[in-house]
Design an enzyme around this catalytic site. Structure first.
Site, mmCIF file in Angstrom:
data_model
loop_
_atom_site.group_PDB
_atom_site.id
_atom_site.type_symbol
_atom_site.label_atom_id
_atom_site.label_comp_id
_atom_site.label_asym_id
_atom_site.label_seq_id
_atom_site.Cartn_x
_atom_site.Cartn_y
_atom_site.Cartn_z
ATOM 1 N N GLU A 185 -8.544 12.564 19.869
ATOM 2 C CA GLU A 185 -7.869 11.249 20.780
ATOM 3 C C GLU A 185 -8.874 10.751 21.526
ATOM 4 O O GLU A 185 -9.207 11.337 22.646
ATOM 5 C CB GLU A 185 -6.794 12.033 21.256
ATOM 6 C CG GLU A 185 -5.807 12.618 20.455
ATOM 7 C CD GLU A 185 -4.942 11.867 19.317
ATOM 8 O OE1 GLU A 185 -5.125 10.536 19.584
ATOM 9 O OE2 GLU A 185 -4.455 12.040 18.368
ATOM 10 N N CYS B 33 -5.935 6.038 28.643
ATOM 11 C CA CYS B 33 -6.581 6.062 27.475
ATOM 12 C C CYS B 33 -6.039 4.746 26.591
ATOM 13 O O CYS B 33 -6.520 3.964 25.824
ATOM 14 C CB CYS B 33 -6.622 7.108 26.263
ATOM 15 S SG CYS B 33 -5.083 7.848 26.017
#
Length: 473
Positions: free
Chosen positions: A211, A245
């Protein structure tokens, strides 16, 4: 042997003794995690606040604890269905054999967490791994050391180390952790470090879920309601002071609407922080990161971009405050436009048409998220067909992450694999195919010697051709 290596060996031995915990055992483990999370809530909130040098308790509750409880509850409710064996149609050429598949736990899953959401991005993958029947070793980020210690205490209160455990330490510990032969390894962090993790895991053929980050674009169509769109865009940008993010990393805006965009952005900041950048505004995690953010803005300014600070830094402010900032028309090759920002800075790029916006996005690495503001369904479909990203939200930002029946994950430079809900359960399982042959089986006719089987093989091949739609030339 390292602490992580010792835990891996202990957990693998324990897994072999109980390789397939039933649904009741998995639900009990998830309930134990939820209870420990509730018991340690105050300690976690205080630890995150201390690691950031100032982060509102409300943000930690809303953006980390609430999603975790939701994820645990969702897994416990749906676990029985996810675990169910599925029968599938058998191949006609193998009749009367029957076939099915079922999910089986992989074994021991390693998780390397991230500093920006140190609770959610460490425990979140663990929830899905536990639901899938695995044992888990967690390595929280060394950039949030107080939270790492709080997580270690939480996990130790809920599980024996043979079930779920935490190791803490710096970069060398993380490097050694990624080189161990896990049955699956999850890493959340930067693309550059993700490449190193994948290289280390490759030596053991360890499957990885990465990720990562990337520059997530926000495209505003000329027809977008600016008041609504900019308010939602700035909310997603300024959660955690942009240290997210999936935060929008730049906005593509029709040139004629940029002045109105600026005004709406300033209005949105005043609504979000009516008392200024005080206790409701998260600090930047470190002096080094704050210096980097300031450097990005200064370089863009020096290269001709216009900088708009949307709120003043309070006099005598305590802590590392980076104010919400627009950077209008930055150079495409500036660091601001080539590096993930991870802060409350929003580049605004003039872009006249949707075609031009799609070309701009597609000329860059594939992002973790893409945001498009426009109510027209046909144009929304055009954006979906014409781009590739880890996830998409129309007319809002970041909240696709909270849809537990959708996977969370990147593509290309923004990562690989995904988790959450059924996709997380599947990610940390082996989808194991099983065929059960009947007592009397036609397969007994297709074995040597081949001399007497030519007509049968020819008939089977002809039937297969017809089913495949093969035509004579």
């Amino acid at each position: 042997m390292s602490a992580a290596g010792d835990l891996l060996a202990r957990q693998r031995a324990a897994f072999l003794c109980e390789a397939r915990p039933d649904a009741a055992a998995r639900r009990a483990a998830l309930a134990a995690l939820a209870t420990a999370l509730r018991t340690h809530e105050a300690a976690l909130i205080a630890a995150v606040d201390a690691d950031f040098g100032g982060r509102p308790a409300a943000e930690t509750r809303l953006l980390e604890l609430l999603p975790l409880y939701d994820q645990i509850g969702h897994a416990r409710r749906h676990l029985g269905r996810w675990m169910r064996r599925r029968r599938v149609a058998g191949s006609p050429f193998l009749w009367p054999a029957r076939a099915f598949w079922e999910y089986q736990p992989l074994g021991v899953v390693g998780v390397i967490g991230a500093w920006n959401y140190p609770v959610l991005l460490t425990l979140g993958p663990a929830v899905d791994a536990i639901a899938a029947g695995n044992r888990v070793v967690l390595k929280p980020s060394e950039l949030a050391p107080r939270t790492a210690e709080a997580l270690a205490a939480l996990v130790a209160s809920a599980f024996p180390p043979e079930r779920v455990a935490v190791v803490t330490g710096g970069v060398e510990v993380a490097r050694a952790f990624s080189a161990l032969p896990w049955d699956h390894l999850v890493f959340t962090g930067s693309t550059a470090v993700g490449r190193q993790v994948m290289a280390a895991a490759a030596a053991n053929l360890t499957p990885v879920t990465l990720e990562l980050g990337g520059k997530s674009p926000a495209i505003l169509h000329d027809s977008a309601d600016l008041s609504r769109a900019v308010g939602r865009l700035m909310t997603g940008k300024l959660f955690n002071a942009g240290q997210t993010c999936v935060a929008p990393d730049y906005a593509l805006v029709p040139p004629a609407r940029i002045p109105a965009f600026e005004a709406e952005a300033a209005r949105a900041v005043r609504r979000l922080f009516p008392n200024g950048l005080t206790d409701d505004y998260t600090r930047i995690v470190s002096d080094r990161h704050l210096d980097r953010l300031r450097g990005l803005v200064e370089e863009a300014r020096d290269r001709g971009a216009r900088v708009v600070q949307l709120a003043p830094v309070p006099e005598g402010a305590n802590g590392r405050i980076m104010p919400p900032t627009l950077v209008i028309d930055p150079a495409p090759d500036s660091r601001l436009m080539t590096e993930e920002i991870f802060g409350p800075i929003l580049p605004v790029v003039p872009c006249g048409t949707l075609d031009a916006a799609l070309q701009f996005v597609n000329a860059r690495p594939r992002p973790l998220a893409l945001y498009y503001f426009d109510d027209d369904r046909a144009r929304q479909d055009r954006v979906l067909a014409g781009t590739m990203s880890g996830g998409v939200t129309f007319n809002d930002t970041i909240f696709h992450l909270a849809q537990l029946n959708l996977p969370f994950g990147g593509v290309g430079d923004s990562g690989m694999g995904g988790y959450h809900g059924p996709d997380g359960f599947a990610q940390f399982s082996k989808k194991r195919p099983v065929m059960v042959q009947a007592h009397w089986a036609a397969t007994g006719l297709i074995r040597p010697p081949w001399g007497g089987r030519r007509r049968l093989i020819g008939a089977l091949l002809a039937a297969a051709r017809r089913l495949a739609g093969a035509s004579r030339e």
